[in-house]
Structure formats: C-alpha cells, structure tokens
Design a protein around this motif. Structure first.
Motif, PDB file in Angstrom:
ATOM      1  N   SER A 379      33.750 -18.336  21.025  1.00  0.00           N
ATOM      2  CA  SER A 379      33.222 -19.513  21.724  1.00  0.00           C
ATOM      3  C   SER A 379      34.115 -19.866  22.897  1.00  0.00           C
ATOM      4  N   LEU A 380      33.484 -20.289  23.975  1.00  0.00           N
ATOM      5  CA  LEU A 380      34.159 -20.948  25.083  1.00  0.00           C
ATOM      6  C   LEU A 380      33.686 -22.401  25.094  1.00  0.00           C
ATOM      7  N   SER A 381      33.973 -23.142  26.123  1.00  0.00           N
ATOM      8  CA  SER A 381      33.640 -24.567  26.108  1.00  0.00           C
ATOM      9  C   SER A 381      32.132 -24.812  26.110  1.00  0.00           C
ATOM     10  N   GLU A 382      31.358 -23.900  26.745  1.00  0.00           N
ATOM     11  CA  GLU A 382      29.926 -24.125  26.904  1.00  0.00           C
ATOM     12  C   GLU A 382      29.042 -23.091  26.202  1.00  0.00           C
ATOM     13  N   ASP A 383      29.589 -21.921  25.875  1.00  0.00           N
ATOM     14  CA  ASP A 383      28.758 -20.815  25.397  1.00  0.00           C
ATOM     15  C   ASP A 383      29.411 -20.086  24.237  1.00  0.00           C
ATOM     16  N   VAL A 384      28.561 -19.308  23.534  1.00  0.00           N
ATOM     17  CA  VAL A 384      29.030 -18.358  22.523  1.00  0.00           C
ATOM     18  C   VAL A 384      28.767 -16.960  23.064  1.00  0.00           C
ATOM     19  N   HIS A 385      29.769 -16.098  22.963  1.00  0.00           N
ATOM     20  CA  HIS A 385      29.671 -14.729  23.452  1.00  0.00           C
ATOM     21  C   HIS A 385      29.723 -13.742  22.298  1.00  0.00           C
ATOM     22  N   SER A 386      29.090 -12.582  22.518  1.00  0.00           N
ATOM     23  CA  SER A 386      29.281 -11.441  21.624  1.00  0.00           C
ATOM     24  C   SER A 386      30.057 -10.382  22.384  1.00  0.00           C
ATOM     25  N   TYR A 387      30.931  -9.673  21.673  1.00  0.00           N
ATOM     26  CA  TYR A 387      31.690  -8.587  22.292  1.00  0.00           C
ATOM     27  C   TYR A 387      31.555  -7.363  21.409  1.00  0.00           C
ATOM     28  N   ASN A 388      30.901  -6.318  21.938  1.00  0.00           N
ATOM     29  CA  ASN A 388      30.711  -5.078  21.196  1.00  0.00           C
ATOM     30  C   ASN A 388      31.974  -4.237  21.314  1.00  0.00           C
ATOM     31  N   LEU A 389      32.648  -4.001  20.187  1.00  0.00           N
ATOM     32  CA  LEU A 389      33.937  -3.315  20.214  1.00  0.00           C
ATOM     33  C   LEU A 389      33.808  -1.840  20.577  1.00  0.00           C
ATOM     34  N   GLU A 390      32.631  -1.267  20.373  1.00  0.00           N
ATOM     35  CA  GLU A 390      32.451   0.140  20.715  1.00  0.00           C
ATOM     36  C   GLU A 390      32.154   0.319  22.195  1.00  0.00           C
ATOM     37  N   SER A 391      31.251  -0.490  22.714  1.00  0.00           N
ATOM     38  CA  SER A 391      30.830  -0.321  24.106  1.00  0.00           C
ATOM     39  C   SER A 391      31.601  -1.191  25.083  1.00  0.00           C
ATOM     40  N   GLY A 392      32.270  -2.243  24.587  1.00  0.00           N
ATOM     41  CA  GLY A 392      32.943  -3.178  25.477  1.00  0.00           C
ATOM     42  C   GLY A 392      32.003  -4.153  26.154  1.00  0.00           C
ATOM     43  N   GLU A 393      30.747  -4.172  25.723  1.00  0.00           N
ATOM     44  CA  GLU A 393      29.751  -5.056  26.337  1.00  0.00           C
ATOM     45  C   GLU A 393      29.968  -6.490  25.884  1.00  0.00           C
ATOM     46  N   ASP A 394      30.008  -7.406  26.854  1.00  0.00           N
ATOM     47  CA  ASP A 394      30.255  -8.825  26.589  1.00  0.00           C
ATOM     48  C   ASP A 394      29.049  -9.621  27.079  1.00  0.00           C
ATOM     49  N   ASN A 395      28.371 -10.342  26.168  1.00  0.00           N
ATOM     50  CA  ASN A 395      27.161 -11.079  26.530  1.00  0.00           C
ATOM     51  C   ASN A 395      27.206 -12.505  26.007  1.00  0.00           C
ATOM     52  N   ILE A 396      26.605 -13.428  26.756  1.00  0.00           N
ATOM     53  CA  ILE A 396      26.367 -14.772  26.241  1.00  0.00           C
ATOM     54  C   ILE A 396      25.163 -14.702  25.306  1.00  0.00           C
ATOM     55  N   VAL A 397      25.337 -15.156  24.063  1.00  0.00           N
ATOM     56  CA  VAL A 397      24.248 -15.076  23.086  1.00  0.00           C
ATOM     57  C   VAL A 397      23.748 -16.459  22.667  1.00  0.00           C
ATOM     58  N   TYR A 398      24.466 -17.508  23.038  1.00  0.00           N
ATOM     59  CA  TYR A 398      24.016 -18.853  22.651  1.00  0.00           C
ATOM     60  C   TYR A 398      24.667 -19.877  23.562  1.00  0.00           C
ATOM     61  N   THR A 399      23.837 -20.743  24.109  1.00  0.00           N
ATOM     62  CA  THR A 399      24.324 -21.887  24.880  1.00  0.00           C
ATOM     63  C   THR A 399      23.728 -23.149  24.267  1.00  0.00           C
ATOM     64  N   PRO A 400      24.519 -23.925  23.549  1.00  0.00           N
ATOM     65  CA  PRO A 400      23.985 -25.131  22.890  1.00  0.00           C
ATOM     66  C   PRO A 400      23.380 -26.096  23.896  1.00  0.00           C
ATOM     67  N   GLU A 401      22.250 -26.650  23.537  1.00  0.00           N
ATOM     68  CA  GLU A 401      21.615 -27.643  24.399  1.00  0.00           C
ATOM     69  C   GLU A 401      22.295 -29.000  24.230  1.00  0.00           C
ATOM     70  N   LYS A 402      22.409 -29.720  25.332  1.00  0.00           N
ATOM     71  CA  LYS A 402      22.937 -31.082  25.260  1.00  0.00           C
ATOM     72  C   LYS A 402      22.247 -31.933  26.303  1.00  0.00           C
ATOM     73  N   GLU A 403      22.284 -33.208  26.085  1.00  0.00           N
ATOM     74  CA  GLU A 403      21.606 -34.119  26.996  1.00  0.00           C
ATOM     75  C   GLU A 403      22.301 -34.146  28.357  1.00  0.00           C
ATOM     76  N   GLU A 404      21.532 -34.454  29.385  1.00  0.00           N
ATOM     77  CA  GLU A 404      22.076 -34.516  30.734  1.00  0.00           C
ATOM     78  C   GLU A 404      23.210 -35.536  30.797  1.00  0.00           C
ATOM     79  N   ASN A 405      24.276 -35.143  31.487  1.00  0.00           N
ATOM     80  CA  ASN A 405      25.481 -35.975  31.654  1.00  0.00           C
ATOM     81  C   ASN A 405      26.244 -36.192  30.349  1.00  0.00           C
ATOM     82  N   GLN A 406      25.913 -35.430  29.335  1.00  0.00           N
ATOM     83  CA  GLN A 406      26.632 -35.539  28.067  1.00  0.00           C
ATOM     84  C   GLN A 406      27.845 -34.610  28.118  1.00  0.00           C
TER      85      GLN A 406
END
Length: 509
Positions: A379-406
C-alpha cells in the motif's frame, strides 16, 4: 497477567497424615506429605509465590504424557507407573508446567492430583473450562489457524531459526490485536491470539511459544509483576534473547503495521528506550523483577528495526519494507542481510507522502502483504499495488474511493481471505473507532494462468478440446477460451494451434 494477590493452594487430605512438610506462604499453610491416600488441587488462579521456572527431573519424565492427555481431553491421566514423590518441589513444577509452559492447555482451568499412601503421585484429573464437544470444535479452528500460519514455514528447510522466529512474530501481530477492553474470554491464552484475533500480553506470548515449539525453537515466558506484563525469552543457537510480540503490535491496532523494536534483544537493550527510523520513542521495560538471562547483543540495531511492516515469505524468499529508505528488499538467507536485486539491493520503491492539513506526516506508512504464491501487495497513501516477483511487473490493483475533499490516506493494509483490507484515516494515530469507521474491504482473486490447450476451460486437456477447436476453426464455436487456445502464442487461434493441440494430447509436446 491474570494473577491474584493471595498465595494459596488447596488440598483434600487423606485419612491419616503420617509425615507432613509444612510451608507457610503468607497466611496459608501448605501441606504436602505421605498419607494413606490424598488429593491435591491447583487452579490457574493459584499463586504459589515461587519462581515460575521451577522444574524437576521427576516432572520432566511425565511432560509428554500430560501433553498427550490434555490435547486428547483426557478425564484422567495415569502417572502411577513413574513413582513420582508428592513433594513440594514437584507440586511447584506441575503448576508451572500446566500454567506457564503448556499453551496447549488453553481449555484447562485447574487440576486435581492424587497420591498414594506411599507418597507417590498416581494420577492427574484435569478440570476443563469447556465441554468436550466445545473443545473439539475449538481445536479444529485452532488447527486450521496453525496450518495457515505454519504450513509454508514447515515446508522450507533452508530457513534459519532467526527467520522463523521473525516470520511468526509478524504473523501473530497482523492476525491479532490487543484487547483494550480486557473483556474477551480467551484473551489470556493462545486461542484468543490465533483464532479470535484478540488477546492481551499473556495470550500473545503463549501463542508465540506454541508456534515456536512447532518449528523447533525453544522459548519460555518472561514475566514482570511490576510491569504487569508477559513476553518471551527465545533461544537461538542456544543463546537467550528477549522478544516482546505485544509491544511490537501498536495499540490501538493498525492492520499490517508491525514494529521490530523488541525482537531478539539483550536485557540491557530491552530495558532501554529505543528510537526508530522516524525518531519515535519506544518505551523500554523499566523493571528489575524479570529474568535477565539474555545478555547477547548479537542483533543490536539489526536491519529489521527499520521496518514497520510485515515480513513476507514467498516462494522460498523473504521480502520486507525498509521504511527508512522506502524500498522493498529481500533478506539474504546466506548472509543474514539484504539481498541485491538492482544495484542498490532493492526490489521496488515505496516512496510516498502521507498528507496532513497542508503538510505531511513524518515516516513511511506502506504495508506489505502477499498471496504467498509469487505476488507481493503493498500500500501507498492512495493505492494498493501488486508486484509480480517473476516478471517485475508493478500494477495498481485498488484505489479506495473517498468523498471529495476528504483527506484520508491508507494507513492500515493487508491481504487476507482473498480480499484487500484498507484502513483509511487522516493520521497514523488510530483510536478505538478508527477501524470500525474507516475500514474498506475489496474481494480480490488473482487470475489463474491459462491452461494451454484447455479450449473449453473445464480444467482438462483432452480430445473434447480437440473436437471443440475443430468446430471453432470451421464455424466459430462460441465456447472456446482464447487464452487457452493460442498455443503457439502468436496472437491467433488457428489451424497451427490445432495441430499443436493434437500433439499435446498425444504426448508428443
């Protein structure tokens, strides 16, 4: 610790006391001796005002018999064949074994012991907190939790005892939170920590001792009455170290946050206040009434103290976040330190900022999890990432929704039960309401790799697939799974793939 203030033990005396040893403890007279027959009684609430490391060679001989009986919910454990004296020392040793060395006895409330007229212990009668049916149901859940926590560790021969001890330290913390209400029924035992996921220090320590024993590591409880606290002494290569799992688990709980400031310390290190990588002070164990055996500073200021996330064991390798340099790194098994991936020894970066009212919070609050099958999640401050240890591929897999200005960031995170769990907050400081009010859960199942040749997607490669593929080529059969049908990987499913499928089925490929 659930200890009382009165020193007491209870005995039902036999018909004739021939010889008695009397020890005055506080206001209670403690009688042990030879009689025609007799019965003694000890409760887990009994306080014997005696060293909790007492043991005797006699009791050592029957420990395995006791463990087998307690696990099997035996109504009576026969020990008459061992001819063990009903001495004060042996009674102390029985008490200590049952209530300080036997985490498996979580369902035990007390026990009676019978002795013969010749002065030998003959049997132990356990008194349980639960019916047998209730216990067997609980044991099933405990066995399942144990399997989840231990199976990959037990399957790997190359892990060192230090690595096993750290992985279990972290897994208990991520799966358990401190019972701030002091109200949960199993808070003092390992069932509370491993199944209920809620415990106090004694429950954490018992769970750790139990899991360590399962992976072949000796440990014992360490207790301070002044601190009203229990932790563990762990032996690595025969050398004693303090490990306090409870004090490395933040309270209020933040999922996925794991400190390593109280792992494999000497007594002097344990007593001292410690600063982590972000200059936060972790209190020392300011007391003198506990076991000071650990002296070694072999692991003083070791690299794990710069991590506040769970270490992950994936495909025979251990990965962790170095929060100080904001990198995911690999633990080198051979050299007991970081392992090179790029020139800086890093797997990938987790550098980010956690915003707060126009500024930022000091520290890195990334959390690390995994599917234990080739993919890390962080996790980072805004997103969750997946990191494939075999390929080295790094992707955002989840961005939690939040209310505007929250202004909420991810501070707690883990992947469990095929779902992402994110705890959102405006600061890293949680209270009793944070998790209830700001926890988001998203089901996430990793896509299974294509089974090449399984044209119809039924999990098998056989002549049925060949027939369907033939219809597909001639008239476009709709049930074809393209990813499984492009056997040669050229981006098309055609007659070339059909020929390769036939060879695959016949065993030529």
């Amino acid at each position: 610790m659930n200890t009382g203030t009165n020193c007491r033990a209870f005995f039902v005396k036999g018909f004739a006391m021939i010889l008695a040893l009397v020890l005055s403890v506080g206001t209670f007279a403690f009688h042990v001796g030879a009689a025609e027959e007799g019965t003694g009684y000890i409760s887990k609430d009994t306080v014997l005002c005696q060293s909790r490391k007492s043991s005797t060679a006699d009791i050592d001989r029957i420990k395995n018999v006791i463990v087998e009986g307690i696990i099997a919910y035996a109504e009576k454990i026969d020990i008459s064949a061992y001819r063990i004296d009903v001495s004060l020392e042996n009674v102390y040793a029985l008490y200590d074994f049952f209530f300080y060395d036997l985490p498996e006895a979580f369902h035990l409330s007390s026990f009676y012991y019978n002795y013969s007229g010749s002065g030998y212990l003959t049997s132990i009668i356990p008194v349980y907190d639960y019916t047998k049916d209730e216990y067997m149901e609980m044991k099933g859940k405990l066995d399942a939790a144990e399997k989840e926590l231990l199976s990959d560790i037990l399957a790997e021969d190359d892990l060192t005892d230090v690595q096993k001890a750290l992985l279990l330290h972290d897994r208990i913390i991520v799966n358990c939170e401190y019972d701030m209400s002091f109200s949960k029924p199993n808070r003092y035992n390992m069932y509370g920590a491993l199944v209920d996921g809620v415990a106090v220090c004694q429950g954490y320590a018992n769970a750790y001792m139990y899991l360590l024993k399962k992976v072949g590591i000796r440990s014992e409880l360490c207790i301070s009455e002044k601190l009203n606290h229990t932790w563990n002494i762990v032996y690595i290569d025969g050398v004693a170290y303090h490990v306090d799992v409870t004090w490395d688990d933040p309270a209020y709980d933040v999922t996925g946050q794991v400190f390593h400031m109280n792992f494999l310390l000497s007594t002097d290190e344990l007593r001292a206040d410690k600063k982590d990588y972000a200059d936060r002070v972790h209190d020392g164990h300011d007391a003198k009434d506990f076991d000071t055996t650990p002296k070694s500073e072999r692991y003083s200021n070791h690299f794990w103290q710069d991590s506040e996330a769970e270490f992950q064991f994936v495909d025979g390798h251990i990965y962790y976040i170095n929060s100080k340099i904001e990198k995911i790194r690999e633990w080198d098994v051979d050299r007991d330190r970081d392992c090179d991936h790029d020139n800086d020894g890093n797997v990938c970066s987790v550098k980010d900022t956690w915003k707060a009212n126009g500024g930022v919070w000091n520290g890195n609050f990334s959390r690390l999890s995994s599917d234990r099958d080739g993919v890390l999640f962080y996790s980072l401050s805004e997103d969750v990432h997946s990191y494939n240890l075999e390929s080295g591929e790094d992707n955002i897999v989840y961005t939690p929704e939040k209310e505007e200005n929250q202004s909420l960031c991810i501070y707690g995170f883990t992947y469990r039960d095929q779902a992402f769990v994110c705890e959102m907050n405006s600061s890293p400081n949680f209270d009793e309401n944070t998790k209830n009010e700001h926890t988001l859960t998203l089901p996430y199942e990793k896509e299974e790799p294509a089974l090449i040749g399984d044209v119809n997607g039924d999990g098998k490669v056989n002549s049925i697939d060949a027939n369907i593929f033939a219809r597909y080529i001639s008239m476009g059969a709709p049930e074809v799974v393209f990813a499984n049908s492009d056997i040669n990987g050229d981006g098309k499913a055609d007659s070339k793939d059909m020929n390769m499928l036939k060879r695959l089925i016949s065993g030529i490929l």
